[in-house]
Design an enzyme around this catalytic site. Structure first.
Site, PDB file in Angstrom:
ATOM      1  N   ARG A 187     -13.935 -22.078  46.915  1.00 33.01           N
ATOM      2  CA  ARG A 187     -14.394 -21.588  48.217  1.00 33.01           C
ATOM      3  C   ARG A 187     -13.970 -20.143  48.439  1.00 33.01           C
ATOM      4  O   ARG A 187     -14.614 -19.430  49.206  1.00 33.01           O
ATOM      5  CB  ARG A 187     -13.802 -22.448  49.351  1.00 33.01           C
ATOM      6  CG  ARG A 187     -14.423 -23.815  49.440  1.00 33.01           C
ATOM      7  CD  ARG A 187     -14.078 -24.457  50.769  1.00 33.01           C
ATOM      8  NE  ARG A 187     -14.156 -23.468  51.828  1.00 33.01           N
ATOM      9  CZ  ARG A 187     -13.302 -23.363  52.830  1.00 33.01           C
ATOM     10  NH1 ARG A 187     -12.309 -24.222  52.953  1.00 33.01           N
ATOM     11  NH2 ARG A 187     -13.427 -22.433  53.738  1.00 33.01           N
TER      12      ARG A 187
ATOM     13  N   LYS B 243     -13.775 -12.473  51.284  1.00 30.45           N
ATOM     14  CA  LYS B 243     -14.518 -13.626  51.812  1.00 30.45           C
ATOM     15  C   LYS B 243     -14.589 -13.597  53.338  1.00 30.45           C
ATOM     16  O   LYS B 243     -15.647 -13.785  53.926  1.00 30.45           O
ATOM     17  CB  LYS B 243     -13.830 -14.927  51.361  1.00 30.45           C
ATOM     18  CG  LYS B 243     -14.307 -16.159  52.083  1.00 30.45           C
ATOM     19  CD  LYS B 243     -13.586 -17.401  51.637  1.00 30.45           C
ATOM     20  CE  LYS B 243     -12.362 -17.765  52.430  1.00 30.45           C
ATOM     21  NZ  LYS B 243     -12.613 -18.308  53.776  1.00 30.45           N
ATOM     22  N   ASN B 244     -13.456 -13.348  53.982  1.00 27.85           N
ATOM     23  CA  ASN B 244     -13.431 -13.449  55.445  1.00 27.85           C
ATOM     24  C   ASN B 244     -14.132 -12.284  56.131  1.00 27.85           C
ATOM     25  O   ASN B 244     -14.347 -12.319  57.337  1.00 27.85           O
ATOM     26  CB  ASN B 244     -11.990 -13.568  55.951  1.00 27.85           C
ATOM     27  CG  ASN B 244     -11.397 -14.928  55.631  1.00 27.85           C
ATOM     28  OD1 ASN B 244     -12.106 -15.812  55.143  1.00 27.85           O
ATOM     29  ND2 ASN B 244     -10.108 -15.088  55.894  1.00 27.85           N
TER      30      ASN B 244
ATOM     31  N   CYS C 169      -9.603 -29.568  60.336  1.00 27.41           N
ATOM     32  CA  CYS C 169      -9.486 -29.662  58.885  1.00 27.41           C
ATOM     33  C   CYS C 169      -8.022 -29.912  58.552  1.00 27.41           C
ATOM     34  O   CYS C 169      -7.188 -29.987  59.460  1.00 27.41           O
ATOM     35  CB  CYS C 169     -10.020 -28.409  58.207  1.00 27.41           C
ATOM     36  SG  CYS C 169      -9.073 -26.955  58.546  1.00 27.41           S
TER      37      CYS C 169
ATOM     38  N   ASP D 231      -2.615 -16.998  55.534  1.00 27.90           N
ATOM     39  CA  ASP D 231      -3.344 -17.289  54.293  1.00 27.90           C
ATOM     40  C   ASP D 231      -2.534 -16.937  53.039  1.00 27.90           C
ATOM     41  O   ASP D 231      -3.004 -17.174  51.921  1.00 27.90           O
ATOM     42  CB  ASP D 231      -4.685 -16.540  54.275  1.00 27.90           C
ATOM     43  CG  ASP D 231      -5.715 -17.200  55.186  1.00 27.90           C
ATOM     44  OD1 ASP D 231      -5.450 -18.301  55.698  1.00 27.90           O
ATOM     45  OD2 ASP D 231      -6.795 -16.603  55.392  1.00 27.90           O
TER      46      ASP D 231
ATOM     47  N   ARG E  60      -7.743 -26.827  65.015  1.00 25.72           N
ATOM     48  CA  ARG E  60      -8.686 -25.706  65.041  1.00 25.72           C
ATOM     49  C   ARG E  60      -9.755 -25.796  66.142  1.00 25.72           C
ATOM     50  O   ARG E  60     -10.951 -25.974  65.869  1.00 25.72           O
ATOM     51  CB  ARG E  60      -9.321 -25.515  63.662  1.00 25.72           C
ATOM     52  CG  ARG E  60      -8.269 -25.388  62.578  1.00 25.72           C
ATOM     53  CD  ARG E  60      -8.822 -24.972  61.257  1.00 25.72           C
ATOM     54  NE  ARG E  60      -9.055 -23.538  61.179  1.00 25.72           N
ATOM     55  CZ  ARG E  60      -9.497 -22.930  60.077  1.00 25.72           C
ATOM     56  NH1 ARG E  60      -9.754 -23.618  59.002  1.00 25.72           N
ATOM     57  NH2 ARG E  60      -9.674 -21.630  60.061  1.00 25.72           N
TER      58      ARG E  60
HETATM   59  C1  UD1 Z   1      -9.606 -16.994  60.218  1.00 28.51           C
HETATM   60  C2  UD1 Z   1      -9.725 -16.976  58.725  1.00 28.51           C
HETATM   61  C3  UD1 Z   1      -8.699 -17.915  58.079  1.00 28.51           C
HETATM   62  C4  UD1 Z   1      -7.308 -17.581  58.585  1.00 28.51           C
HETATM   63  C5  UD1 Z   1      -7.264 -17.530  60.101  1.00 28.51           C
HETATM   64  C6  UD1 Z   1      -5.934 -17.048  60.651  1.00 28.51           C
HETATM   65  C7  UD1 Z   1     -12.079 -16.532  58.437  1.00 28.51           C
HETATM   66  C8  UD1 Z   1     -13.401 -17.010  57.936  1.00 28.51           C
HETATM   67  N1  UD1 Z   1     -11.067 -17.403  58.369  1.00 28.51           N
HETATM   68  O1  UD1 Z   1      -9.925 -18.316  60.661  1.00 28.51           O
HETATM   69  O2  UD1 Z   1      -8.765 -17.734  56.664  1.00 28.51           O
HETATM   70  O3  UD1 Z   1      -6.402 -18.575  58.128  1.00 28.51           O
HETATM   71  O4  UD1 Z   1      -8.279 -16.639  60.595  1.00 28.51           O
HETATM   72  O5  UD1 Z   1      -5.642 -15.781  60.166  1.00 28.51           O
HETATM   73  O6  UD1 Z   1     -11.936 -15.388  58.819  1.00 28.51           O
HETATM   74  N2  UD1 Z   1      -7.450 -21.034  68.010  1.00 28.51           N
HETATM   75  C9  UD1 Z   1      -7.515 -21.589  69.274  1.00 28.51           C
HETATM   76  N3  UD1 Z   1      -8.717 -21.542  69.913  1.00 28.51           N
HETATM   77  C10 UD1 Z   1      -9.834 -20.975  69.385  1.00 28.51           C
HETATM   78  C11 UD1 Z   1      -9.746 -20.406  68.110  1.00 28.51           C
HETATM   79  C12 UD1 Z   1      -8.535 -20.449  67.433  1.00 28.51           C
HETATM   80  O7  UD1 Z   1      -6.537 -22.105  69.791  1.00 28.51           O
HETATM   81  O8  UD1 Z   1     -10.881 -20.973  70.036  1.00 28.51           O
HETATM   82  C13 UD1 Z   1      -6.172 -21.063  67.282  1.00 28.51           C
HETATM   83  C14 UD1 Z   1      -6.277 -21.712  65.913  1.00 28.51           C
HETATM   84  O9  UD1 Z   1      -6.182 -23.131  65.981  1.00 28.51           O
HETATM   85  C15 UD1 Z   1      -5.107 -21.069  65.198  1.00 28.51           C
HETATM   86  C16 UD1 Z   1      -5.097 -19.648  65.765  1.00 28.51           C
HETATM   87  O10 UD1 Z   1      -5.814 -19.729  67.001  1.00 28.51           O
HETATM   88  O11 UD1 Z   1      -3.911 -21.708  65.568  1.00 28.51           O
HETATM   89  C17 UD1 Z   1      -5.757 -18.613  64.894  1.00 28.51           C
HETATM   90  O12 UD1 Z   1      -7.012 -19.107  64.458  1.00 28.51           O
HETATM   91  P1  UD1 Z   1      -8.246 -18.158  64.184  1.00 28.51           P
HETATM   92  O13 UD1 Z   1      -7.815 -16.737  64.053  1.00 28.51           O
HETATM   93  O14 UD1 Z   1      -9.338 -18.449  65.139  1.00 28.51           O
HETATM   94  O15 UD1 Z   1      -8.724 -18.679  62.760  1.00 28.51           O
HETATM   95  P2  UD1 Z   1     -10.183 -18.578  62.226  1.00 28.51           P
HETATM   96  O16 UD1 Z   1     -10.837 -17.382  62.816  1.00 28.51           O
HETATM   97  O17 UD1 Z   1     -10.857 -19.897  62.319  1.00 28.51           O
END
Ligand code: UD1
Length: 420
Positions: free
Chosen positions: A399, A22-23, A116, A307, A121
């Site tokens: 999902r 999915k990711n 969420c 995850d 996030r």
């Molecule tokens: C992706 C995955 C999700 C997984 C997560 C962490 C997808 C579609 N989803 O989500 O399943 O749980 O990686 O492995 O690929 N953060 C910030 N600032 C930002 C972005 C992120 O502080 O601009 C923080 C987030 O709050 C979190 C950490 O960084 O604490 C990692 O998040 P991130 O890797 O961005 O998660 P996603 O890419 O949204």
């Protein structure tokens, strides 16, 4: 709304095949916005989230269809630059249309995804990287509005308080492929799904080096063409199935496993005494009544995946000894704790830690799913428990897990759906 009912206590037996990741597929579908030529994406799981991404692509002017595991995106211009709130709010991954829209149309208006249940996030790292490429960004009425007549390659450091960010790396990489000159992303996410996106972009004509490492180097090109790509196997689905066998004392053969993506989980399970045999893309997992507890800390890849944290907690809940589970990516990702305790587990939360005292067995109970991976942990708990577990709000599971009920039923589980 449906609930999932499980009559627990059956050892799973037989063979099961893991679906595409999915990711990986969601940002790869978004990458099709970078070209007007057709793209074919194979091995795509039939999930609520892939359906949501199809809707977004169509809303942006693409002709996109899903049939028998293949997404076909026909030749046609990316017309609209606006990704609406009602679509982006259903799925956070849709925010990764920002980079490709900006690169292709020089402007993008994408709804902020919001938080969420697993945490706040933020998207600051996405915006930081895209600003570094020369975009002018403002936030208005819940939307990110980005403009850049010409994106220019730049150095950008994408490490945040919780380490690297998967979707921020994807977004910046997709903006940089059509920028003028060289971009270096430092503290890039190393997840296999980011590397899979880079492979797709390379097939489209992008020049990328270092994918899968913390430093990604991109040399911008003027034009990208269409491409065909097959998605990597879903490591989180594979991990969930491994734990399903262990928690039920089963014996299953899991096909289409990319074991090289499961290093941290396999290492922890071996430390716990699990019996795993990997041969040519398949993993045989035999339940073992003598497992012992292990401590887990979630970290960005190649660390233990956040995850898999909830599912691992379900296994530790019925494994003798004390296990300390520390969540370093989403410190509030513990909604499943109270639900597992309703089934008799002894788990205490202390800030970003959960202290799990393993007991002999859980007992079935009505529980509520709060998010995708928490739902998976409740399914595992229900499969291993005595008696009947009914899981409300099971739509979360749809999902991210393709045909999961059917797969579990084929392995002998007693699982069915009921109307709430
Ligand atoms: C992706 C995955 C999700 C997984 C997560 C962490 C997808 C579609 N989803 O989500 O399943 O749980 O990686 O492995 O690929 N953060 C910030 N600032 C930002 C972005 C992120 O502080 O601009 C923080 C987030 O709050 C979190 C950490 O960084 O604490 C990692 O998040 P991130 O890797 O961005 O998660 P996603 O890419 O949204």
């Amino acid at each position: 709304m449906d609930k999932l009912v499980i009559e627990g206590g059956v050892g799973l037996k037989g063979e099961v095949t893991v679906s595409g990741a999915k990711n990986a597929v969601l940002p790869i579908m978004a990458a099709s916005l970078l070209t007007d030529e057709p793209c074919l994406i194979k091995g795509v799981p039939n999930l609520r989230d892939t359906g949501s991404m199809l809707k977004i692509l169509r809303s942006l002017g693409k002709l996109a269809e899903f049939d028998k595991g293949t997404v076909s995106i026909c030749a046609g211009r990316t017309r609209s630059h606006v990704a609406e709130y009602k679509l982006v709010s259903t799925m956070r991954a849709s925010f990764c249309v920002l980079g490709p829209l900006l690169a292709k149309l020089k402007k993008a208006k994408v709804s902020l995804p919001g938080g969420c249940v697993i945490g706040v996030r933020p998207v600051d790292l996405h915006l930081k990287g895209i600003r570094a490429l020369g975009a002018d960004i403002s936030i208005d009425s819940g939307y990110v509005i980005a403009r850049a007549n010409k994106l220019k390659g730049a150095y950008t450091y994408l490490g945040g308080v919780y380490g690297s960010s998967v979707l921020a790396t994807d977004n910046v990489m997709m903006a940089a492929v059509l920028a003028e000159g060289r971009t270096i992303i430092e503290s890039a996410a190393c997840e296999p799904e980011v590397a899979d996106l880079a492979e797709f972009l390379i097939k489209m004509g992008a020049k990328i080096k270092g994918q899968g490492t913390p430093v990604i180097e991109i040399e911008g090109v003027k034009h990208l063409h269409g491409a065909t790509h097959c998605i990597i196997a879903d490591r989180i689905e594979a991990g969930t199935l491994i734990l399903a066998s262990l928690v039920t004392g089963g014996d299953i053969l899991i096909k289409n496993v990319q074991c090289q993506h499961l290093g941290a989980l396999v290492d922890k399970l071996k430390e716990a005494g699990a019996n795993l045999e990997y041969r040519q893309g398949s993993l045989r997992v035999k339940g073992n009544r003598k497992l012992k507890s292990v401590n887990i800390t979630t970290l960005p890849y190649p660390g233990f995946p956040t995850d898999m944290q909830a599912q691992m907690m379900s296994l530790m809940a019925v494994t003798p000894g004390i296990s300390v589970i520390t969540e370093k990516i989403y410190p509030d990702r513990f909604m499943h704790v109270a639900e597992l305790n309703r089934m008799g587990a002894h788990i205490q939360r202390e800030g970003p830690h959960a202290i799990v005292e393993g007991i002999k067995g859980l007992s079935g109970a009505p529980v509520m799913a709060s998010d995708l991976r928490a739902s998976a942990s409740l399914v595992l708990a229900g499969l291993g428990a005595r008696g009947k577990t009914s899981i409300s709000r099971i739509y979360h599971l749809e999902r991210g897990y393709e045909n999961i009920e059917k797969k579990l039923i084929n392995l002998g589980a007693k699982v069915w759906r009921e109307k709430e």
